[in-house]
Design a protein around this motif. Sequence first.
Motif, PDB file in Angstrom:
ATOM      1  N   GLY A   1       0.702  -1.264   0.003  1.00  0.00           N
ATOM      2  CA  GLY A   1      -0.303  -0.067  -0.234  1.00  0.00           C
ATOM      3  C   GLY A   1       0.757   1.306  -0.136  1.00  0.00           C
ATOM      4  N   VAL A   2       1.837   0.993   0.933  1.00  0.00           N
ATOM      5  CA  VAL A   2       2.567   2.554   1.002  1.00  0.00           C
ATOM      6  C   VAL A   2       3.499   3.161  -0.222  1.00  0.00           C
ATOM      7  N   ALA A   3       3.808   1.851  -0.514  1.00  0.00           N
ATOM      8  CA  ALA A   3       4.911   1.736  -2.044  1.00  0.00           C
ATOM      9  C   ALA A   3       3.926   2.305  -3.240  1.00  0.00           C
ATOM     10  N   ALA A   4       2.428   1.955  -3.254  1.00  0.00           N
ATOM     11  CA  ALA A   4       2.252   2.285  -4.371  1.00  0.00           C
ATOM     12  C   ALA A   4       1.417   3.258  -4.536  1.00  0.00           C
ATOM     13  N   ALA A   5       0.830   3.573  -3.046  1.00  0.00           N
ATOM     14  CA  ALA A   5       0.208   5.124  -2.870  1.00  0.00           C
ATOM     15  C   ALA A   5       0.882   6.024  -3.087  1.00  0.00           C
ATOM     16  N   VAL A   6       2.620   6.088  -2.912  1.00  0.00           N
ATOM     17  CA  VAL A   6       3.091   6.960  -3.235  1.00  0.00           C
ATOM     18  C   VAL A   6       3.711   7.140  -4.919  1.00  0.00           C
ATOM     19  N   GLU A   7       3.695   5.811  -5.506  1.00  0.00           N
ATOM     20  CA  GLU A   7       3.370   5.412  -6.915  1.00  0.00           C
ATOM     21  C   GLU A   7       2.909   6.048  -7.441  1.00  0.00           C
ATOM     22  N   ALA A   8       1.583   6.517  -7.128  1.00  0.00           N
ATOM     23  CA  ALA A   8       0.148   6.830  -7.724  1.00  0.00           C
ATOM     24  C   ALA A   8       0.688   8.579  -8.190  1.00  0.00           C
ATOM     25  N   THR A   9       0.736   8.631  -6.954  1.00  0.00           N
ATOM     26  CA  THR A   9       0.501  10.458  -6.550  1.00  0.00           C
ATOM     27  C   THR A   9       1.858  11.213  -7.004  1.00  0.00           C
ATOM     28  N   LYS A  10       2.974  10.664  -7.954  1.00  0.00           N
ATOM     29  CA  LYS A  10       4.094  11.165  -8.050  1.00  0.00           C
ATOM     30  C   LYS A  10       3.709  12.286  -9.140  1.00  0.00           C
ATOM     31  N   ALA A  11       3.755  13.346  -8.896  1.00  0.00           N
ATOM     32  CA  ALA A  11       3.995  14.468  -9.064  1.00  0.00           C
ATOM     33  C   ALA A  11       2.701  15.416  -9.575  1.00  0.00           C
ATOM     34  N   LYS A  12       1.713  15.334  -8.813  1.00  0.00           N
ATOM     35  CA  LYS A  12       1.075  15.801  -8.581  1.00  0.00           C
ATOM     36  C   LYS A  12       1.224  17.937  -8.661  1.00  0.00           C
ATOM     37  N   PRO A  13       0.554  17.868  -9.460  1.00  0.00           N
ATOM     38  CA  PRO A  13       0.076  20.007  -8.943  1.00  0.00           C
ATOM     39  C   PRO A  13      -0.274  19.882  -7.891  1.00  0.00           C
ATOM     40  N   SER A  14       0.322  21.461  -7.448  1.00  0.00           N
ATOM     41  CA  SER A  14      -0.239  21.546  -5.683  1.00  0.00           C
ATOM     42  C   SER A  14      -0.989  22.487  -5.543  1.00  0.00           C
ATOM     43  N   TRP A  15      -1.919  22.527  -4.628  1.00  0.00           N
ATOM     44  CA  TRP A  15      -2.752  22.994  -4.331  1.00  0.00           C
ATOM     45  C   TRP A  15      -3.753  22.347  -4.773  1.00  0.00           C
ATOM     46  N   GLY A  16      -3.046  20.219  -4.475  1.00  0.00           N
ATOM     47  CA  GLY A  16      -5.124  19.560  -5.011  1.00  0.00           C
ATOM     48  C   GLY A  16      -4.922  19.655  -6.670  1.00  0.00           C
ATOM     49  N   GLY A  17      -4.300  20.496  -7.475  1.00  0.00           N
ATOM     50  CA  GLY A  17      -4.277  20.547  -8.871  1.00  0.00           C
ATOM     51  C   GLY A  17      -5.371  22.081  -8.654  1.00  0.00           C
ATOM     52  N   SER A  18      -5.379  22.625  -8.042  1.00  0.00           N
ATOM     53  CA  SER A  18      -5.803  24.391  -8.115  1.00  0.00           C
ATOM     54  C   SER A  18      -5.024  25.142  -8.664  1.00  0.00           C
ATOM     55  N   SER A  19      -5.152  26.567  -8.343  1.00  0.00           N
ATOM     56  CA  SER A  19      -4.388  27.428  -8.499  1.00  0.00           C
ATOM     57  C   SER A  19      -4.909  28.351  -6.965  1.00  0.00           C
ATOM     58  N   PHE A  20      -3.738  28.812  -6.472  1.00  0.00           N
ATOM     59  CA  PHE A  20      -3.498  29.591  -4.609  1.00  0.00           C
ATOM     60  C   PHE A  20      -5.273  30.127  -4.480  1.00  0.00           C
ATOM     61  N   MET A  21      -5.612  30.830  -5.142  1.00  0.00           N
ATOM     62  CA  MET A  21      -7.014  31.251  -4.837  1.00  0.00           C
ATOM     63  C   MET A  21      -7.761  30.374  -4.984  1.00  0.00           C
ATOM     64  N   ASP A  22      -7.968  29.496  -6.057  1.00  0.00           N
ATOM     65  CA  ASP A  22      -8.892  28.677  -6.007  1.00  0.00           C
ATOM     66  C   ASP A  22      -8.956  28.106  -4.651  1.00  0.00           C
ATOM     67  N   ALA A  23      -7.868  27.140  -4.022  1.00  0.00           N
ATOM     68  CA  ALA A  23      -7.256  26.344  -3.173  1.00  0.00           C
ATOM     69  C   ALA A  23      -8.409  27.039  -2.300  1.00  0.00           C
ATOM     70  N   MET A  24      -8.356  28.413  -1.745  1.00  0.00           N
ATOM     71  CA  MET A  24      -9.033  29.194  -0.634  1.00  0.00           C
ATOM     72  C   MET A  24     -10.101  29.617  -0.483  1.00  0.00           C
ATOM     73  N   GLY A  25     -10.530  29.446  -2.289  1.00  0.00           N
ATOM     74  CA  GLY A  25     -11.360  29.698  -2.073  1.00  0.00           C
ATOM     75  C   GLY A  25     -12.771  28.077  -1.666  1.00  0.00           C
TER      76      GLY A  25
END
Lengths: 380, 430
Positions: free
Chosen positions: A89-113
């Motif tokens: 699970g650990v290794a797989a979880a790490v693999e699967a989420t490599k190179a994800k954009p920051s703020w969960g795929g949002s811009s900072f303002m959208d994340a705050m919104g």
Amino acid sequence: MTDKQLPKNLQDIISHQNTESNNQTKGYQQAKEHHEVKSPQQTNDLKYSTSPQLLDVHQEAENMPDLAKRHFFKRIGMVGATGVAATTGVAAAVEATKAKPSWGGSSFMDAMGDLFQDHYTRMTNEEMTEALDRIKRKAKRKFGVDIKCEDTKPMPDTYFGYALNLSKCRGYRECVEGCIRENNQGRDSQVQYIRVLEMDEGDSNLEHSDHYYDPATVPMKGKYYLPVQCQQCDNAPCVKACPVEATWMDTDGIVVIDYNWCIGCRMCMSACPYWARHFNWTEPQIATEDLNHNTNYLGNRPRMKGVVEKCHFCTQRTRKGRQPACMEACPTGARVFGNLLDPESEIRWILENKTVFRLKEELGTEPKFWYFTDEARART
Amino acid sequence: MRTFFTFLMDGMKTALRGGPLYYMWMLFLLILIGITGWSYSYQLRDGMVITGLSDQVSWGFYIANFAFFVGIAAAGVLLTVPAYIFHRKDVKSVVLIGEAMALSSVLVAMGFVGVDIGRIDRAWHVLPYLGKFNWPSSMLAWDIVVLNGYLFLNLFIPMYILFNHYKGIEVPVRKYFFWVVLTCFWAISIHTVTAWLLSSNVARPFWHTSLMAPRFISSAFTAGPALMIIILQLVRRFTDYPVSQGVIKMLAIIMAIAMQISLYFVAAELFTDFYFEGAHAASMHYLFLGLDGFDGLKSWIWTAVGFNLIALVLLMVHKTRNNMVTLNIACVLGFVGIWIEKGMGLVVTGFIPTPLGEIFEYTPTLMELGVSVGIYALGAFVFTILTKVAIEIELGRMGKFKNIKQGVGNAGDLDNKIIVEPLPTTATVS
């Protein structure tokens, strides 16, 4: 309205609705036009040209990456696999989420919104417009496509119910597939709002049901099929259990969820007697070509990780007078969806003329989901 | 001038000072907290997929520990009642340690809820006015209210007493008696509400029993004293604070009685489910005997039953209850036994089979244990600091308080030398 022949509980529901509709929650606006829910014969609904088949689970498991496999095992209930999953699970979880954009795929303002977004019933029109824009921007970033996302309000004089003909259901699981395509469920996580149970003839004990039968071999001799989804309870235990009112019953009888308000405590999942609620254990993954662009705020818009979702009677369709996707997908005509307040509706005819039952009625949840068979009730 | 500010500053200085053993202990706890931080960062990034949880078993190790530690927190009342209501001086001298344990346990319980929710960024939704609080409908909303209330009661009463001791003032009990009584009732309420969090679900027949809250209280009053007896011995060992043997004897008797009640409740549940097995007994069947070839919790629950029975015998026999070696064995077995029975045994089993009759088992992942380990450590960390400061104040080394040596005696003359009036129960049992 001819209430004479209505079953008692239905009368209760309708009278309940009539008092409720005068007393609507602040912020709900009534739709301008009154739409009739058409019977299946009248409606000419959109058909999907691309229909990715559900995974043939037994073969696909071999080729899946670890993370997907872990989900897969979760879904199909192979207990021995949890140990394997625990170690990988650990290794797989790490693999699967490599190179994800920051703020969960949002811009900072959208994340705050998103972070400071208010509860659905308290949002002003401007705030809702901004929220919908954020959803569209996020989808654009994630999927590279422009989606439509609306906040469709309940229609007036509408109270939805569903009836399912067990004589007609043959367990093809077309409803499950139609639902997934329509409602943008995570494909890796295999969230399914509908579960079709293969039951032994002469037995209605759910514990004896088979959840993982092979849909290619149905209908099997000696079996019948029982599809279960959110029963849209009139007295919903999940609504009562939610600590933050992230889920409630709307004026058209649909129990909806504000995915942006849910804190992910999963209290509702413990409370639901129909196992209708599903949690996004990780960010739902959908291929761009599989995404349904026609979305609704309290419906099938793309979800985020850490929130609960469930069947919402396809608000994006039914609140505009269309059929839910499962009804449209059903090849046998086993499903009947309609407005309980409309005396001419097919569902009212069924409740008045067929012997019906509801699942786990003894719990007092008052489901708005009835099961019936072809056999008509003897009229007196 | 001894103000509240100097009280806090002196408290902080006391917490930062200590021998090599103290530093090593605190460093060890900080490392464990660091492991939690590291593991939790993965949970934040990837979601709760790093746990062994599923749609079928949607609560597991985290909530099991939450339920258990709310019980430990509630057990703090077992020192409060004899100290303030029955005026036992030996108990009163350690009541602050009990309150520190209650406070730390509430923090542990809250920590486990914190890591269990999927969107910690939206935790503010439970705040009144800012958020939308489904009170009084939601039992989880009730739990948030009672846990926070208990946290503040256990923070402010000891702080009030200690601050006055720090200034050299002994406040008469009547000045804060109301709050003490409130704490006693509140302690029962936190564990009752936690039990109702489970028993309110009609969807889960295994939990949907009115015996749930009484079972929770009785098992909490078993595991709580077990931990307290061990902690009081550690305090005696590592500090020069006097801990009377009478307190330990009293706690051992409470534990002996509570364990009998707790096991009696379990037996009552087993009879009801197994005499004529209906569909509602499926979860119980799974837990004790396995269901359709799945028996992941069977060995666990029988271990718990075995531990509890051995502990019960050791506690009921006068000789073994008064022997510190056998008493400690009973405490460890009882604590672990209850932890299994009411933690994993109770929470996880409620989900098996699912409301649609599916059997899907659950095993916590290493990451899940990683997230958990530092939450325990945080509790131990807070407890160590609170106890250290309280002891320094009580012994007059921080501030002006001098009463303790006259009241109870020095560390030298312990072990039964302090004569205290025994509780009626003590008299009859021994």
